[in-house]
Design a protein around this motif. Structure first.
Motif, mmCIF file in Angstrom:
data_model
loop_
_atom_site.group_PDB
_atom_site.id
_atom_site.type_symbol
_atom_site.label_atom_id
_atom_site.label_comp_id
_atom_site.label_asym_id
_atom_site.label_seq_id
_atom_site.Cartn_x
_atom_site.Cartn_y
_atom_site.Cartn_z
ATOM 1 N N UNK A 1 -3.545 -4.841 -12.879
ATOM 2 C CA UNK A 1 -2.810 -5.098 -11.646
ATOM 3 C C UNK A 1 -1.585 -4.201 -11.493
ATOM 4 N N UNK A 2 -1.431 -3.283 -12.432
ATOM 5 C CA UNK A 2 -0.222 -2.468 -12.387
ATOM 6 C C UNK A 2 -0.525 -1.051 -11.906
ATOM 7 N N UNK A 3 0.522 -0.401 -11.462
ATOM 8 C CA UNK A 3 0.402 0.992 -11.057
ATOM 9 C C UNK A 3 0.997 1.845 -12.167
ATOM 10 N N UNK A 4 0.160 2.662 -12.753
ATOM 11 C CA UNK A 4 0.648 3.517 -13.828
ATOM 12 C C UNK A 4 0.898 4.915 -13.251
ATOM 13 N N UNK A 64 -5.210 3.230 -5.619
ATOM 14 C CA UNK A 64 -4.620 2.725 -6.864
ATOM 15 C C UNK A 64 -4.243 1.250 -6.750
ATOM 16 N N UNK A 65 -3.689 0.888 -5.603
ATOM 17 C CA UNK A 65 -3.210 -0.472 -5.424
ATOM 18 C C UNK A 65 -4.364 -1.462 -5.283
ATOM 19 N N UNK A 66 -5.543 -0.955 -5.024
ATOM 20 C CA UNK A 66 -6.704 -1.821 -4.941
ATOM 21 C C UNK A 66 -7.621 -1.587 -6.131
ATOM 22 N N UNK A 114 2.636 -2.315 4.372
ATOM 23 C CA UNK A 114 1.831 -1.953 3.207
ATOM 24 C C UNK A 114 2.164 -0.523 2.760
ATOM 25 N N UNK A 161 3.976 0.547 -0.772
ATOM 26 C CA UNK A 161 3.301 1.401 -1.757
ATOM 27 C C UNK A 161 4.163 2.614 -2.066
ATOM 28 N N UNK A 174 5.624 -6.940 -4.103
ATOM 29 C CA UNK A 174 5.314 -6.336 -2.807
ATOM 30 C C UNK A 174 4.801 -7.418 -1.866
ATOM 31 N N UNK A 210 3.646 -7.257 1.077
ATOM 32 C CA UNK A 210 2.439 -6.891 1.830
ATOM 33 C C UNK A 210 1.186 -7.229 1.032
ATOM 34 N N UNK A 211 1.282 -7.101 -0.280
ATOM 35 C CA UNK A 211 0.143 -7.416 -1.145
ATOM 36 C C UNK A 211 0.246 -8.817 -1.731
ATOM 37 N N UNK A 258 1.826 -9.492 -4.357
ATOM 38 C CA UNK A 258 1.574 -9.250 -5.775
ATOM 39 C C UNK A 258 2.828 -8.734 -6.475
ATOM 40 N N UNK A 263 3.963 -6.160 -9.328
ATOM 41 C CA UNK A 263 3.431 -4.989 -10.045
ATOM 42 C C UNK A 263 4.475 -4.520 -11.054
ATOM 43 N N UNK A 264 3.993 -4.195 -12.226
ATOM 44 C CA UNK A 264 4.893 -3.682 -13.244
ATOM 45 C C UNK A 264 5.085 -2.177 -13.027
ATOM 46 N N UNK A 287 6.141 1.515 -14.635
ATOM 47 C CA UNK A 287 6.333 2.260 -15.884
ATOM 48 C C UNK A 287 7.816 2.586 -16.022
#
Lengths: 764, 263
Positions: free
Chosen positions: A117-120, A503-505, A520, A524, B112, B114-115, B117, B119-120, B122
């Motif tokens: 669930x994370x964005x790397x 990425x977010x999905x 959205x 992002x 966020x 919008x989601x 959710x 998010x972590x 980095x």
């Protein structure tokens, strides 16, 4: 008056020499103020509209001054442990470049991926310890498929990679800043070349170009001026056959040049690609005056005159012609002030001042110098010039063929002028012998390195770049751009949005599309921006209130006409499809693209002015409207022939050539003046046209071909320049000067014989 | 050409020979001052504030961001912070949670809306810009002794009083800086000015902190922070409108579950 002045000079030669020395020292001391300027901005006035647009864009976003280091393994691919390690190390080292604010390469590319669930967000290659076969395969896959990288930082075939260093020069001492920055990159290249001998490195980018402008100008100064000097000495030896006469000439030339450069220094003019050749041009122009003066003196000495009488004889004979020819040359060069290009105006002013100084020194200092030097009669025995006599007979005999024949040839060449098109590409100013051009040409085969255009598209409202309709618009525009044949690469924020959406999905490829809602997209982007490290932020693509975005388009190597046409085409597309958004374009290539046309237009407008001024001067000096009118065609024809030949030979006219018509006019007019003056003299003495033509050939024919030879050789030396601006200018000017001699020997006399048939007693 | 190589080498060796003994000699004093600074500011508990951020580009064009922040002092760890964005509108409700740690990477999350959710993020990004501003995360996170090596340089007059000038070298290799120089007001041990040097040792940014006010009779807080980037000529003002203490926030308000509820 003339007598008294000459008497004074010959009575007190040492006083004259001493005051000359004093004056020369005063003027020449300005040389210490001169410096070479390495900056493409020297070509543009401060109010140049494209330059202003470029600087506005740089203010709104980040600067785009850069050094690009191309990395090319001699064989094999980029994607192995050794080369990737090298790129990573060099990328890290590049951050130490003075004034650098950003470094981009495939290794520090901020690769984004969904991690549950994370964005790397991470460097594509963060640590060289990671480099196993799997990691290398990943890097290869990402690099060759990432549209923001391919053709920009990695070649499509993977044979070449690049590190782009963006610098922000404080512009306090721009020359030094460019020098320091470039030298650092050069050192980096040397260090890594030593460690990786199997890999070739190439430097390009705006900083490399700026450095090359100064460096190659300096190189020109160091090579061309000595070569020209040697050529002059050889020519003098051949023409004068007198060591002391040659010495006197060299002294006059040297003081004219140092005084000119000194005055330029005092005036705050710097040395550049254009002005660095002023000494070479001055040597060429000044040598003729001196040769005339000394040759006449030797002639008088040879017939047994005393030295004083010989000098007087020479000055009587040459004072008028030397002044008139210098003045017309100066006027020709002064018209360069109407050029849109500041350094060409500098070239014109410096040469004009130098020519007049050379004139002054030839009629004041030279006689004094000749008087005090123990000069003897020359070894040239004055004989009836059989060649010139034969030429005169030929022209007289064949006038009915020569006149229409020459007219036809002139018209034929003139009709080829239309083959010329204006083309100004900064990189093409450099000869293919220069390191900079070789690097650029090599890189251009693999990457689109030399010609970016930046488009800024403004949504008209804060945070507008997050609106899906805006992102879609720039995405469409990006796709349209990629369909254009001249486009090699497009860097657009819309690709980042699409990638983030995916990425977010969870990395689902179905989501590789523009987000559907503004919040959205905004969130992002916020998340992505928060994940980027120092120097790799989005400030170069987005302005502070996120109302506008910059799209960078790399073009394949195309000419300046095509680049301005492309700009127009793209802006029209945007205006038609997205009238709600405002758009503008800017780049160095565009600034150069526009300057050629504008400069050409202004130079063509000033050409009639130069022609009128110079013709008026002729009318005044010959005291005859008729002669002034007759001189028009032979004065215009050489340039027409020259540009016709150029159209057939090359067809590309750059800034250097745009000034050739005006500057050569002032030079070629001399031939006509001399010929017509002698002709007119003979006519007034009661001779008919035929006799007068023969007289003119016999008296000035030899002198004309000698000065033409000197000028042609002198301007040909410029062909050795590292700049096409200068070598093309030298070549075309030499062609035109030679054409002038042909016109004056074959056409002008035939014209006079055909139309100037009035009885001599009515001769005005 | 030859000078271009030799000069830096000479300078470097000179600098090394000069700096090494100095650095070790004053190491103790610099650290002592830093400890004093930390201890004087200890015990504030928790706070909330309203902040406006004004971004300016090289041409002077401005853009505003509005946010609310909450902070919680952690006696044995780095502080915790929560930032909720109000403006621009398209990121309204986005919340940023930061757990700073003295000697390891900070933990960071973003909520966020919008989601819907969390998010972590980095955390090697500490050198990156915060909300596109001239402030990096590391400029805004809490002051911890373990994050730096300290070196006392000199005393210097600043305004009406005297400042202790301290050089701070970041311990973390992912910092965007080679060092920073802090002008610490001798009276209340708070910074008046900080100069940040980039990794190539060039002056990058200067932060000036103004309008200090005293809270709870002990804690000085600045209300106007201006960061100027000398290399790009961009700048950011951080204007703090209101700070309140003892708001009753607890650690539970600063975990990832609470992040989703933050408004």
């Amino acid at each position: 008056m003339r007598e008294r002045w000459l008497g004074l000079v010959l009575k007190h030669p040492w006083w004259v020499l001493l005051s000359t020395l004093l004056l020369v020292v005063l003027m020449s001391s300005g040389i210490s103020q001169l410096y070479f300027r390495g900056d493409f901005r020297i070509f543009f006035a401060d109010d140049n509209p494209q330059l202003l647009a470029f600087e506005r864009m740089q203010d709104e976003f980040n600067k785009t001054d850069n050094i690009l280091i191309g990395i090319a393994p001699a064989e094999g691919s980029m994607f192995n442990k050794e080369v990737l390690t090298l790129i990573k190390q060099m990328t890290d080292a590049a951050w130490q470049t003075p004034y650098s604010i950003r470094v981009d390469s495939i290794t520090n590319f901020q690769h984004t991926q969904a991690d549950e669930d994370d964005l790397l967000v991470e460097d594509l290659l963060l640590n060289t310890n990671q480099l196993d076969a799997a990691k290398i395969a990943t890097i290869r896959h990402v690099a060759l498929n990432e549209i923001t990288l391919v053709n920009r930082l990695i070649a499509k075939d993977g044979q070449l990679a690049a590190i782009n260093i963006t610098v922000q020069l404080p512009e306090l001492d721009k020359n030094k800043e460019v020098f320091d920055t470039y030298k650092f990159a050069e050192q980096l290249k040397a260090d890594f070349s030593a460690r990786y001998p199997q890999i070739n490195f190439h430097l390009s980018g705006v900083i490399a170009m700026n450095y090359a402008f100064a460096h190659e100008a300096e190189h020109d100064a160091k090579t061309l001026i000595p070569i020209m000097f040697i050529v002059i000495v050889i020519m003098l030896a051949a023409l004068l056959r007198s060591a002391l006469g040659a010495l006197a000439t060299v002294i006059v030339i040297v003081i004219a040049i140092t005084s000119t450069l000194g005055l330029a220094g005092w005036a705050g003019i710097f040395l550049s690609t254009a002005t660095v050749n002023v000494p070479t041009i001055l040597m060429t122009l000044a040598v003729a005056d001196c040769v005339h003066v000394i040759a006449s003196m030797q002639f008088a000495l040879g017939r047994g005159d005393s030295k004083k009488d010989a000098i007087s004889f020479s000055m009587q004979r040459n004072l008028g012609p030397v002044f008139i020819t210098s003045a017309t040359t100066a006027i020709g060069f002064l018209t360069l002030n109407f050029s849109e290009v500041p350094i060409l105006a500098d070239l014109g002013n410096m040469t004009a001042v130098g020519v007049m100084l050379a004139c002054l020194f030839s009629i004041v200092t030279l006689p004094a110098l000749l008087y005090v030097l123990p000069i003897k009669a020359g070894k040239i025995t004055v004989q009836q010039d059989t060649v010139m006599n034969a030429l005169a007979s030929f022209v007289i005999r064949r006038k009915n063929v020569l006149f229409p024949g020459m007219l036809l040839i002139m018209a034929g060449f003139a009709s080829l002028i239309s083959l010329n098109t204006v083309n100004d590409e900064a990189v093409k100013y450099f000869s293919t012998r220069t390191e900079f051009r070789q690097s650029i040409d090599f890189l251009d085969q693999h990457l689109a390195a030399s010609m970016p255009i930046d488009f800024v598209i403004n949504s008209g409202q804060s945070s507008g770049v997050n609106q899906p309709e805006f992102i879609n618009a720039i995405d469409q525009f990006g796709q349209w751009l990629m369909q254009q044949p001249e486009v090699a690469h497009v860097n657009s924020i819309s690709d980042t949005f699409k990638r983030l959406n995916q990425n977010m999905h969870g990395g689902d490829p179905a989501y590789y599309r523009v987000p559907t809602a503004q919040d959205e997209a905004a969130q992002y982007l916020l998340m992505y921006e928060m994940s980027l490290p120092y120097g790799l932020d989005l400030n170069n693509q987005l302005n502070v209130d996120k109302s506008a975005t910059r799209i960078t388009v790399a073009l394949k190597n195309i000419g300046s006409k095509e680049i301005t046409a492309f700009e127009q085409h793209a802006l029209t597309y945007l205006a038609e499809h997205y009238p709600a958004y405002s758009a503008s374009a800017a780049s160095t290539a565009l600034i150069f693209g526009h300057i050629g046309e504008r400069n050409m237009a202004s130079m063509l407008q000033t050409l009639p002015l130069a022609l009128v001024l110079i013709s008026l001067l002729l009318v005044f000096s010959m005291r005859s409207w008729r002669m002034g009118f007759i001189s028009l065609l032979p004065n215009i024809a050489p340039a027409a022939i020259g540009f016709g030949i150029w159209g057939w030979y090359s067809g590309e006219v750059n800034l250097g050539l745009s000034i050739v018509a005006s500057l050569s006019l002032g030079i070629v007019v001399d031939d006509t003046v001399h010929f017509l003056a002698k002709y007119q003299y003979a006519r007034k003495e009661g001779q008919n046209a035929e006799q007068a033509v023969r007289y003119a050939f016999n008296t000035v024919g030899r002198a004309l071909w000698i000065t033409t030879a000197v000028l042609v050789i002198g301007f040909s030396v410029l062909m050795l320049s590292s700049f096409h601006l200068n070598s093309d200018m030298g070549l075309l000017t030499a062609i035109i000067i030679f054409a002038a001699l042909v016109v004056d020997f074959l056409f002008l006399p035939a014209f006079l014989l055909k139309f100037d048939t009035k009885e001599s007693k009515n001769y005005a | 050409m030859r000078n271009a190589i030799i000069t830096p080498l000479v300078l470097l060796s000179l600098a090394l020979s000069l700096l090494t003994p100095l650095a070790s000699a004053d190491d103790g004093k610099g650290l002592a001052i830093a400890k004093e600074r930390k201890s004087r500011d200890a015990g504030w508990g928790d706070s909330e504030s309203l902040t406006t951020m004004v971004l300016r580009n090289a041409a002077g064009a401005e853009s505003k961001r509005e946010m609310r922040t909450a902070a919680l002092e952690m006696p044995d760890d780095g502080d915790k912070g929560l930032t909720i964005f109000d403006e621009p509108r398209d990121v309204r409700g986005t919340a940023f949670l930061n757990h700073s740690h003295p000697s390891s990477e900070d933990d960071q999350w973003l909520y966020l809306p919008a989601l819907k959710r969390v998010k972590r993020i980095a955390s090697r990004n500490k050198s990156g810009p915060f909300m596109g501003s001239e402030f990096a995360y590391e400029d805004l996170s809490s002051f911890e002794i373990a994050k730096f090596h300290f070196n006392y340089l000199r005393d210097e007059a600043c305004g009406d009083s005297t400042c202790l000038v301290i050089e701070q070298t970041p311990a973390d290799e992912y910092s965007g800086y080679s060092k920073s120089v802090v002008w610490l007001n001798q009276q209340y041990y708070q910074p008046e000015k900080i100069e940040f040097y980039d990794k190539k040792h060039s002056l990058l940014k200067t932060l000036t902190l103004q309008d200090y006010q005293l809270y709870l009779d002990k804690y000085w807080r600045p209300h106007k922070l201006r960061m100027v980037n000398h290399q790009t000529a961009k700048s950011t003002d951080l204007i703090i409108h209101k700070i309140s203490f003892n708001t009753g926030r607890t650690a539970a308000d600063f975990d990832t579950n609470a992040l989703q509820r933050a408004r």
